[in-house]
Design an enzyme around this catalytic site. Sequence first.
Site, short mmCIF file in Angstrom:
data_model
loop_
_atom_site.label_atom_id
_atom_site.label_comp_id
_atom_site.label_asym_id
_atom_site.label_seq_id
_atom_site.Cartn_x
_atom_site.Cartn_y
_atom_site.Cartn_z
N LYS A 125 0.88 -1.30 -0.10
CA LYS A 125 -0.14 0.08 -0.09
C LYS A 125 0.83 1.41 0.08
O LYS A 125 1.94 1.31 0.39
CB LYS A 125 -1.08 -0.05 1.23
CG LYS A 125 -0.34 0.37 2.56
CD LYS A 125 -0.36 1.94 2.98
CE LYS A 125 0.26 2.37 3.97
NZ LYS A 125 1.45 2.16 4.43
N GLY A 160 10.08 -2.47 5.71
CA GLY A 160 10.46 -1.12 6.59
C GLY A 160 10.42 0.06 5.67
O GLY A 160 11.00 1.09 6.05
N GLY A 186 7.53 1.32 4.74
CA GLY A 186 6.28 2.21 4.88
C GLY A 186 5.26 1.71 3.68
O GLY A 186 4.27 2.40 3.19
N LEU A 187 5.69 0.56 2.97
CA LEU A 187 4.78 0.13 1.92
C LEU A 187 3.80 -1.03 2.44
O LEU A 187 3.26 -1.65 1.36
CB LEU A 187 5.68 -0.22 0.69
CG LEU A 187 6.40 0.86 0.05
CD1 LEU A 187 7.31 0.42 -0.92
CD2 LEU A 187 5.59 2.27 -0.42
N GLY A 188 3.63 -1.36 3.41
CA GLY A 188 2.63 -2.35 3.87
C GLY A 188 3.14 -3.74 3.56
O GLY A 188 2.47 -4.67 3.63
N SER A 189 4.59 -3.89 3.75
CA SER A 189 4.95 -5.26 3.57
C SER A 189 4.55 -6.28 4.66
O SER A 189 4.19 -7.14 4.20
CB SER A 189 6.66 -5.33 3.39
OG SER A 189 7.09 -4.82 4.50
N SER A 190 4.56 -5.59 5.94
CA SER A 190 4.26 -6.87 6.91
C SER A 190 2.65 -7.26 6.92
O SER A 190 2.20 -8.41 7.13
CB SER A 190 4.63 -6.10 8.38
OG SER A 190 3.72 -5.17 8.50
N GLU A 193 -0.66 -7.97 12.20
CA GLU A 193 -0.25 -6.50 12.35
C GLU A 193 0.07 -6.23 13.77
O GLU A 193 1.01 -5.25 14.10
CB GLU A 193 -1.07 -5.60 11.56
CG GLU A 193 -1.18 -5.50 10.05
CD GLU A 193 0.19 -5.04 9.63
OE1 GLU A 193 0.13 -3.64 9.38
OE2 GLU A 193 1.40 -5.56 9.65
N ASP A 226 -3.47 -0.77 6.60
CA ASP A 226 -2.60 -1.49 5.73
C ASP A 226 -3.19 -3.13 5.39
O ASP A 226 -3.25 -3.28 4.15
CB ASP A 226 -1.33 -1.48 6.21
CG ASP A 226 -0.38 -0.37 6.37
OD1 ASP A 226 -0.95 0.52 6.21
OD2 ASP A 226 1.12 -0.54 6.38
#
Length: 401
Positions: free
Chosen positions: A16, A136, A138-142, A183, A194
């Site tokens: 995201k 890490g 801020g692109l919603g990988s987790s 999350e 996210d």
Amino acid sequence: PLSPVLVDCLVSAPGKAILHGEHAVVHGKVALAVSLNRRTYLHLKATSDGTVCINLPNIDTFLCWNLSELKQLLEAGQRLDFDLLKRLRDFMGLTNGNLDTSNMATLTFLYIYMSLFGSGELPSLKVSVWSELPTGAGLGSSAAYSVCLAAALLCASGAIPAPLKEWHQEDLELINSWAFQGEMIIHGNPSGVDNTVGTWGGMLRFLAGKIIPLSRVPLIRILLTNTKVPRSTKVLVARVKDRINKFPPIMIPVLDTVDAVSSTCEKVLTEMTREPITGEHYNTLEELIDINQHLLNVMGVGHPALDMVCRVTLAKGLHSKLTGAGGGGCGITLLRPETDSAIIQSTMQDLKDCGFDCWETSIGGPGVQQHSPFSIKEEILEILNRYGVPRVTEQEDGLTL
């Protein structure tokens, strides 16, 4: 145990980006979050060796546990919650000091797996994950990872329909609620944005804790640039708060303006789904990007690396802004439908020459999806293959890879 249909499951979920409204959202203003067409892929395969294994080649993590060891952690009749989480932390030897990406990813996997299967027999399985998203940044990988885990494990447990059947709204809500638990394990107190984008895709509007998915959004091409400058979201959020406290008459109107940018952008994007898309729509989107980037600099979350992204792209007539927390991290650049591919290539090269990572992608794509091996890019299948995705021959299915 797994029913015979569910021995094999291939799913993916998108990352995201925040289009507009970062930081202002913390102070009760509208933010627009969009799905990124860079995805995380997960393959789940039933095995018969009495172990459960997770393979995370992006972060060099390959682990297996004996089911008999895990069963001992499931105390009969106890509700699966933070007690289980605590037992898993102890089991993995995780003191607060070593909660790195690998440990958090592993803990999330074990927690969802044991929560979903704990009341019956723990099945023997192997899960392999490959992501196109940097961690890490801020692109919603987790969240994409948590959504994939939730979808595949819910499928395997029979709680939602088997692969390649359509998921209904309530299936997606179930996936989303388990992904949110993932999350929470990873981030403590996430907003839920996210995982919601990862589940539904498209675009959503986030305001004062309420998340509203927007029914239709146009697919828009962008460049996504990772400056690779590390930053702490917490520090940046505190910096904005300090500035608001120090200069309320200056900063409160700035937040109101960001709110108006988000709302105006939402209106333009909605128009673009209803009527023929014109150059005027793109002109407006570009202006909004420029305005918001300046406002984020006013808030104090800019960075020389992000200024460089804006300068390099503007030299080619393209408009960029930071996305996420700022202070480094990532930027997005709007591409118009008529933007020449030679210009795109040379812009990407210029950004790479600055030491940044850069990808051409799009926003507004689908959320969590099930796949047949035929519908996945060859190179991703290659990677997952190393950890046990079956090779499908062309004759078997009458399809060609």
